[in-house]
Design a protein around this motif. Structure first.
Motif, PDB file in Angstrom:
ATOM      1  N   ASN A  44       0.796  -1.239   0.000  1.00 42.29           N
ATOM      2  CA  ASN A  44       0.000   0.000   0.000  1.00 42.29           C
ATOM      3  C   ASN A  44       0.823   1.282   0.000  1.00 42.29           C
ATOM      4  OD1 ASN A  44      -2.473  -1.474   0.119  1.00 42.29           O
ATOM      5  ND2 ASN A  44      -2.243  -1.674   2.338  1.00 42.29           N
ATOM      6  N   SER A  45       2.156   1.190   0.089  1.00 42.47           N
ATOM      7  CA  SER A  45       2.987   2.394   0.059  1.00 42.47           C
ATOM      8  C   SER A  45       3.043   2.967  -1.351  1.00 42.47           C
ATOM      9  CB  SER A  45       4.400   2.067   0.544  1.00 42.47           C
ATOM     10  OG  SER A  45       5.272   3.167   0.354  1.00 42.47           O
ATOM     11  N   ALA A  46       3.249   4.269  -1.443  1.00 40.77           N
ATOM     12  CA  ALA A  46       3.265   4.953  -2.739  1.00 40.77           C
ATOM     13  C   ALA A  46       4.586   4.801  -3.479  1.00 40.77           C
ATOM     14  CB  ALA A  46       2.967   6.433  -2.541  1.00 40.77           C
ATOM     15  N   PHE A  47       5.661   4.416  -2.789  1.00 40.90           N
ATOM     16  CA  PHE A  47       6.970   4.390  -3.444  1.00 40.90           C
ATOM     17  C   PHE A  47       7.043   3.368  -4.576  1.00 40.90           C
ATOM     18  CE2 PHE A  47       8.716   5.959   0.816  1.00 40.90           C
ATOM     19  CZ  PHE A  47       8.798   7.270   0.392  1.00 40.90           C
ATOM     20  N   TYR A  48       6.631   2.133  -4.290  1.00 42.98           N
ATOM     21  CA  TYR A  48       6.790   1.055  -5.278  1.00 42.98           C
ATOM     22  C   TYR A  48       6.062   1.343  -6.596  1.00 42.98           C
ATOM     23  CZ  TYR A  48       6.433  -3.500  -7.537  1.00 42.98           C
ATOM     24  OH  TYR A  48       6.465  -4.514  -8.456  1.00 42.98           O
ATOM     25  N   PRO A  49       4.773   1.686  -6.569  1.00 46.67           N
ATOM     26  CA  PRO A  49       4.113   1.938  -7.856  1.00 46.67           C
ATOM     27  C   PRO A  49       4.693   3.122  -8.617  1.00 46.67           C
ATOM     28  CG  PRO A  49       2.666   2.510  -6.029  1.00 46.67           C
ATOM     29  CD  PRO A  49       3.817   1.763  -5.451  1.00 46.67           C
ATOM     30  N   ASN A  50       5.217   4.124  -7.917  1.00 44.52           N
ATOM     31  CA  ASN A  50       5.820   5.261  -8.607  1.00 44.52           C
ATOM     32  C   ASN A  50       7.187   4.909  -9.193  1.00 44.52           C
ATOM     33  OD1 ASN A  50       4.189   7.922  -8.353  1.00 44.52           O
ATOM     34  ND2 ASN A  50       3.970   6.978  -6.349  1.00 44.52           N
ATOM     35  N   TRP A  51       7.909   3.988  -8.576  1.00 43.19           N
ATOM     36  CA  TRP A  51       9.166   3.509  -9.164  1.00 43.19           C
ATOM     37  C   TRP A  51       8.880   2.637 -10.381  1.00 43.19           C
ATOM     38  CZ3 TRP A  51      10.846  -1.576  -9.753  1.00 43.19           C
ATOM     39  CH2 TRP A  51      12.179  -1.732 -10.176  1.00 43.19           C
ATOM     40  N   ARG A  52       7.855   1.809 -10.278  1.00 47.96           N
ATOM     41  CA  ARG A  52       7.523   0.879 -11.367  1.00 47.96           C
ATOM     42  C   ARG A  52       7.032   1.617 -12.609  1.00 47.96           C
ATOM     43  NH1 ARG A  52       2.825  -2.846  -9.664  1.00 47.96           N
ATOM     44  NH2 ARG A  52       1.752  -0.877 -10.084  1.00 47.96           N
ATOM     45  N   GLU A  53       6.285   2.711 -12.412  1.00 47.95           N
ATOM     46  CA  GLU A  53       5.742   3.494 -13.530  1.00 47.95           C
ATOM     47  C   GLU A  53       6.201   4.944 -13.395  1.00 47.95           C
ATOM     48  OE1 GLU A  53       4.122   2.209 -15.976  1.00 47.95           O
ATOM     49  OE2 GLU A  53       3.695   0.211 -15.175  1.00 47.95           O
ATOM     50  N   PRO A  54       7.510   5.195 -13.614  1.00 47.41           N
ATOM     51  CA  PRO A  54       8.042   6.540 -13.353  1.00 47.41           C
ATOM     52  C   PRO A  54       7.468   7.620 -14.259  1.00 47.41           C
ATOM     53  CG  PRO A  54       9.652   5.183 -14.492  1.00 47.41           C
ATOM     54  CD  PRO A  54       8.529   4.269 -14.107  1.00 47.41           C
ATOM     55  N   GLN A  55       6.965   7.240 -15.430  1.00 43.85           N
ATOM     56  CA  GLN A  55       6.422   8.236 -16.356  1.00 43.85           C
ATOM     57  C   GLN A  55       4.909   8.393 -16.226  1.00 43.85           C
ATOM     58  OE1 GLN A  55       8.732   9.932 -17.879  1.00 43.85           O
ATOM     59  NE2 GLN A  55      10.263   8.499 -17.088  1.00 43.85           N
ATOM     60  N   GLY A  56       4.310   7.585 -15.359  1.00 41.43           N
ATOM     61  CA  GLY A  56       2.860   7.639 -15.223  1.00 41.43           C
ATOM     62  C   GLY A  56       2.412   8.742 -14.286  1.00 41.43           C
ATOM     63  N   THR A  57       1.101   8.834 -14.104  1.00 38.11           N
ATOM     64  CA  THR A  57       0.547   9.789 -13.150  1.00 38.11           C
ATOM     65  C   THR A  57       0.983   9.392 -11.739  1.00 38.11           C
ATOM     66  OG1 THR A  57      -1.379  10.102 -14.565  1.00 38.11           O
ATOM     67  CG2 THR A  57      -1.576  10.807 -12.262  1.00 38.11           C
ATOM     68  N   PRO A  58       1.524  10.314 -10.945  1.00 34.00           N
ATOM     69  CA  PRO A  58       1.980   9.960  -9.595  1.00 34.00           C
ATOM     70  C   PRO A  58       0.892   9.246  -8.794  1.00 34.00           C
ATOM     71  CG  PRO A  58       2.696  12.169 -10.157  1.00 34.00           C
ATOM     72  CD  PRO A  58       1.787  11.728 -11.272  1.00 34.00           C
ATOM     73  N   CYS A  59       1.283   8.148  -8.165  1.00 41.55           N
ATOM     74  CA  CYS A  59       0.343   7.322  -7.397  1.00 41.55           C
ATOM     75  C   CYS A  59       0.368   7.738  -5.930  1.00 41.55           C
ATOM     76  CB  CYS A  59       0.728   5.847  -7.502  1.00 41.55           C
ATOM     77  SG  CYS A  59       0.743   5.190  -9.175  1.00 41.55           S
ATOM     78  N   THR A  60      -0.757   7.591  -5.287  1.00 45.47           N
ATOM     79  CA  THR A  60      -0.825   7.751  -3.840  1.00 45.47           C
ATOM     80  C   THR A  60      -1.094   6.383  -3.225  1.00 45.47           C
ATOM     81  OG1 THR A  60      -3.190   8.265  -3.969  1.00 45.47           O
ATOM     82  CG2 THR A  60      -1.652  10.125  -3.955  1.00 45.47           C
TER      83      THR A  60
END
Length: 361
Positions: free
Chosen positions: A219-235
């Motif tokens: 549920n942390s925001a770091f992993y999805p933002n690392w996985r999709e660095p060009q995507g919309t920032p995840c919370t």
């Protein structure tokens, strides 16, 4: 800055540097693994710092950063937004300099950490939700005309990644006489992002082939933002593993220096934390368990590929800070967490060298 303030700042820096000189480096333990694996695991025990955690290094760096930038003055109230351990360490350094300290934390913070902050002379402002700590800390700093340390913004730039006794330089110095002194992997969690940024930059600066893995709670925001660095920032959601994982992407998180990330189930963190005490007699907190679950995954992959070498990870703090929650079975059950399937997977891993997938009921 007038001369009187300059004199106070110089004395404050001297006190912090003197504290550093009085402190020995933290231990790098060799954790026993089956000899036939030909893989070495080292655990750097950051709980032996005077303030009891990895965050002692960060707090020291943040105070020096604030002092040399002219943000901290004689009598300044120091304010921090924290999940607990950084606040404990900052309370220690504030006490060293004779400064008042206020920690702004979620009301779910372990009572053991609150007591430690108060023992160092700090006070605690508890808010209902973790997302409220940032604004409440800024408001408190404005109200007291003090300084908001803002670890989540400044962690990645306050520590000198080139060396100056940072944690990466310390690790490589301690490995000099080991069988594999250049580790295959270093594994750390992300709370502010400062530790991973320092280590990742140091590896590149020194041209080491070592790769950096960052483990992140569910549920942390770091992993999805690392996985999709060009995507919309995840919370994400507030982490159930104190000290790591965030509901938002923090400014100090530098994904470009990270080679690999692993998302770790919260129950797996608790299982690995418990297992460390059994296999090595070390009493650690839950973020150390997160690190270790990532280590077991990496070793399992190395074994499958026939690779050998060494891995380094961190013991972030001691388990005595979590007796009322992560070492309390009633609390664990109330959170809907069941470490048992992950404990069984770890047992099988140590028998076979393969970490099996966990099937939950």
């Amino acid at each position: 800055m007038n001369r009187q303030n300059r004199v106070w700042t110089e004395e404050a820096i001297r006190k912090i540097e003197a504290e550093t000189k009085r402190s020995a480096d933290t231990h790098l333990y060799s954790v026993p693994l089956p000899e036939s694996w030909d893989i070495q695991l080292y655990l750097k025990d950051e709980s032996t710092h005077r303030s009891g955690s990895l965050k002692h290094r960060l707090a020291r760096s943040l105070f020096l950063f604030g002092l040399v930038n002219g943000w901290i003055h004689e009598g300044s109230t120091i304010v921090e937004a924290s999940s607990g351990s950084t606040a404990v360490s900052e309370a220690y350094f504030a006490s060293l300099l004779g400064l008042p300290f206020v920690a702004v934390m979620a009301n779910t913070t372990s009572p053991e950490k609150i007591r430690l902050i108060e023992n160092f002379g700090g006070s605690c402002l508890l808010v209902d939700h973790a997302a409220q700590v940032y604004e409440a800390a800024q408001e408190m700093a404005t109200k007291t005309r003090g300084h908001y340390m803002d670890q989540f913004t400044f962690a990645e730039r306050a520590t000198d990644w080139r060396g100056n006794n940072n944690i990466a330089e310390s690790i490589f110095g301690q490995l000099t006489h080991e069988p594999n002194p250049i580790p295959r992997w270093i594994v750390v969690g992300a709370g502010t992002g400062g530790t991973s940024a320092t280590i990742g930059r140091y590896l590149r600066y020194c041209r080491h082939p070592t790769e950096l893995t960052v483990v992140d709670p569910e549920n942390s925001a770091f992993y999805p933002n690392w996985r999709e660095p060009q995507g919309t920032p995840c919370t994400g959601k507030p982490s159930r593993i104190e000290g790591i994982g965030r509901a938002r992407l923090e400014p100090s998180f530098v994904p470009s220096v990270i080679d690999h990330m692993i998302q770790v189930p919260d129950a797996a963190s608790i299982a690995a934390m418990r297992h460390l005490h059994t296999v090595a007699g070390l009493h650690a907190g839950p973020s150390t368990g997160t690190n270790l679950w990532g280590v077991w995954m990496l070793i399992s992959e190395m074994m499958a590929k026939g690779e050998t070498g060494s891995i380094v990870t961190l013991m972030c703090d001691g388990g005595e800070r979590y007796e009322g929650n992560y070492y309390n079975q009633e609390w664990i059950s109330a959170q809907g967490l069941d470490p048992a399937p992950y404990e069984a997977a770890i047992a099988e891993f140590f028998e076979t060298g393969t970490l099996p997938p966990v099937t939950l009921a």
